[in-house]
Design a protein around this motif. Sequence first.
Motif, PDB file in Angstrom:
ATOM      1  N   ALA A 152       5.116  -2.363   6.510  1.00 38.03           N
ATOM      2  CA  ALA A 152       4.381  -1.239   5.936  1.00 38.03           C
ATOM      3  C   ALA A 152       4.637  -1.190   4.439  1.00 38.03           C
ATOM      4  O   ALA A 152       5.716  -1.567   3.965  1.00 38.03           O
ATOM      5  CB  ALA A 152       4.797   0.084   6.577  1.00 38.03           C
ATOM      6  N   TRP A 199       6.036   8.388   7.183  1.00 31.82           N
ATOM      7  CA  TRP A 199       5.201   7.192   7.196  1.00 31.82           C
ATOM      8  C   TRP A 199       5.990   5.973   7.676  1.00 31.82           C
ATOM      9  O   TRP A 199       5.569   5.267   8.613  1.00 31.82           O
ATOM     10  CB  TRP A 199       4.632   6.944   5.803  1.00 31.82           C
ATOM     11  N   PHE A 200       7.117   5.699   7.065  1.00 32.70           N
ATOM     12  CA  PHE A 200       7.882   4.512   7.443  1.00 32.70           C
ATOM     13  C   PHE A 200       8.482   4.661   8.840  1.00 32.70           C
ATOM     14  O   PHE A 200       8.546   3.679   9.594  1.00 32.70           O
ATOM     15  CB  PHE A 200       8.986   4.244   6.415  1.00 32.70           C
ATOM     16  N   ARG A 249      -6.677   0.871   7.388  1.00 35.72           N
ATOM     17  CA  ARG A 249      -5.227   0.623   7.360  1.00 35.72           C
ATOM     18  C   ARG A 249      -4.534   1.348   6.212  1.00 35.72           C
ATOM     19  O   ARG A 249      -3.333   1.171   6.005  1.00 35.72           O
ATOM     20  CB  ARG A 249      -4.935  -0.870   7.280  1.00 35.72           C
ATOM     21  N   GLY A 272       9.781  -3.118   4.700  1.00 38.27           N
ATOM     22  CA  GLY A 272       8.885  -2.151   4.087  1.00 38.27           C
ATOM     23  C   GLY A 272       8.995  -2.283   2.581  1.00 38.27           C
ATOM     24  O   GLY A 272      10.058  -2.633   2.053  1.00 38.27           O
ATOM     25  N   ALA A 275      -0.597  -5.345   5.842  1.00 36.79           N
ATOM     26  CA  ALA A 275       0.225  -4.253   6.355  1.00 36.79           C
ATOM     27  C   ALA A 275      -0.474  -2.927   6.132  1.00 36.79           C
ATOM     28  O   ALA A 275      -1.297  -2.796   5.210  1.00 36.79           O
ATOM     29  CB  ALA A 275       1.592  -4.235   5.647  1.00 36.79           C
ATOM     30  N   PRO A 276      -0.156  -1.896   6.928  1.00 39.05           N
ATOM     31  CA  PRO A 276      -0.669  -0.560   6.648  1.00 39.05           C
ATOM     32  C   PRO A 276      -0.072  -0.028   5.349  1.00 39.05           C
ATOM     33  O   PRO A 276       1.056  -0.372   4.974  1.00 39.05           O
ATOM     34  CB  PRO A 276      -0.213   0.260   7.860  1.00 39.05           C
ATOM     35  N   LEU A 277      -0.837   0.816   4.653  1.00 38.99           N
ATOM     36  CA  LEU A 277      -0.451   1.257   3.316  1.00 38.99           C
ATOM     37  C   LEU A 277      -0.637   2.761   3.171  1.00 38.99           C
ATOM     38  O   LEU A 277      -1.696   3.297   3.474  1.00 38.99           O
ATOM     39  CB  LEU A 277      -1.307   0.535   2.276  1.00 38.99           C
ATOM     40  N   ARG A 337       6.254  -0.766  15.257  1.00 41.20           N
ATOM     41  CA  ARG A 337       6.780  -2.139  15.262  1.00 41.20           C
ATOM     42  C   ARG A 337       7.596  -2.397  16.510  1.00 41.20           C
ATOM     43  O   ARG A 337       7.638  -3.508  17.024  1.00 41.20           O
ATOM     44  CB  ARG A 337       7.631  -2.360  14.010  1.00 41.20           C
ATOM     45  N   ARG A 361       5.726   3.846  11.268  1.00 39.83           N
ATOM     46  CA  ARG A 361       5.404   2.408  11.269  1.00 39.83           C
ATOM     47  C   ARG A 361       6.509   1.613  11.961  1.00 39.83           C
ATOM     48  O   ARG A 361       6.232   0.609  12.619  1.00 39.83           O
ATOM     49  CB  ARG A 361       5.205   1.910   9.841  1.00 39.83           C
TER      50      ARG A 361
END
Length: 266
Positions: free
Chosen positions: A144, A257-258, A219, A120, A191-193, A265, A261
């Motif tokens: 992410a 958020w992380f 995304r 990340g 990656a998603p942001l 994963r 994500r």
Amino acid sequence: MNSPITGTAAGVPFTALPPAEGEGYAPLVVTWHMLDAPRSDAAFAAALPMNDLPAWRVHLGMPMCGARTVGDGPEAILELMREDALMSFLHPFVRQASEEFPDALASLRARLPVDDGPVGVLGGSLGGAVALRILADTDTPVFAGALVNAAIRIRSVVDLFPGEYTYDAESAEVADDLDFVAKAGRIADRAPLLVVSGERDHPALHADAFDLVEAVGRRAELLSVPELAHPLAEEPGIEPAPQLPPAREVDLGLTAWFRDRLAERG
């Protein structure tokens, strides 16, 4: 809670926070701090620790900051700003931090029990331009990304400095290269942001945050924080300090958020 681990990775100072839970190898989130407060890796770690995240959070020091401050410190940085805000100050910070990242990452992997999967990335203010460069201009696997009051278009940052900046061919090319709204397609593919923007941040930076989210599309997500100005900590922002309420709101958003994500994963 485990104590921070400090050191250098391929010459880059870092403050590493162990995962919230579990043993063995864990994912890695790498951050780059602001040049406003908090302006060191240790201070950024205190402002945005993401303590409930089941991953290593390694906060890297930006060039010429913290342990790498040179000369008379703030005065040396001010002189670079006066010389040329873009070519002597902003661009060299982003370029060096980006270029030294691959070796720093390899060193961290050799030193800490982090897994070998995608990382990340998180950046605040000018550190956000570094995170965006990793996303847009490298092939480093990323699961992410996240930004906080980021330098999304460097021209918007240059406009914050006193006086009118005169672009020549070289500086215009650099400014175009550091316009990450123009690179939104590449970022969306990578990656998603999450884009965190303080509603009391500089208006142009706040507007750029909205533009990037719109350009990246599905995304990207925006987290707009009502009471957040540009800094995340009180001055001088070099040493770790108690977390301010707006920073806590940002910290909770980043953690969720992380964590989500990472769950995606698997």
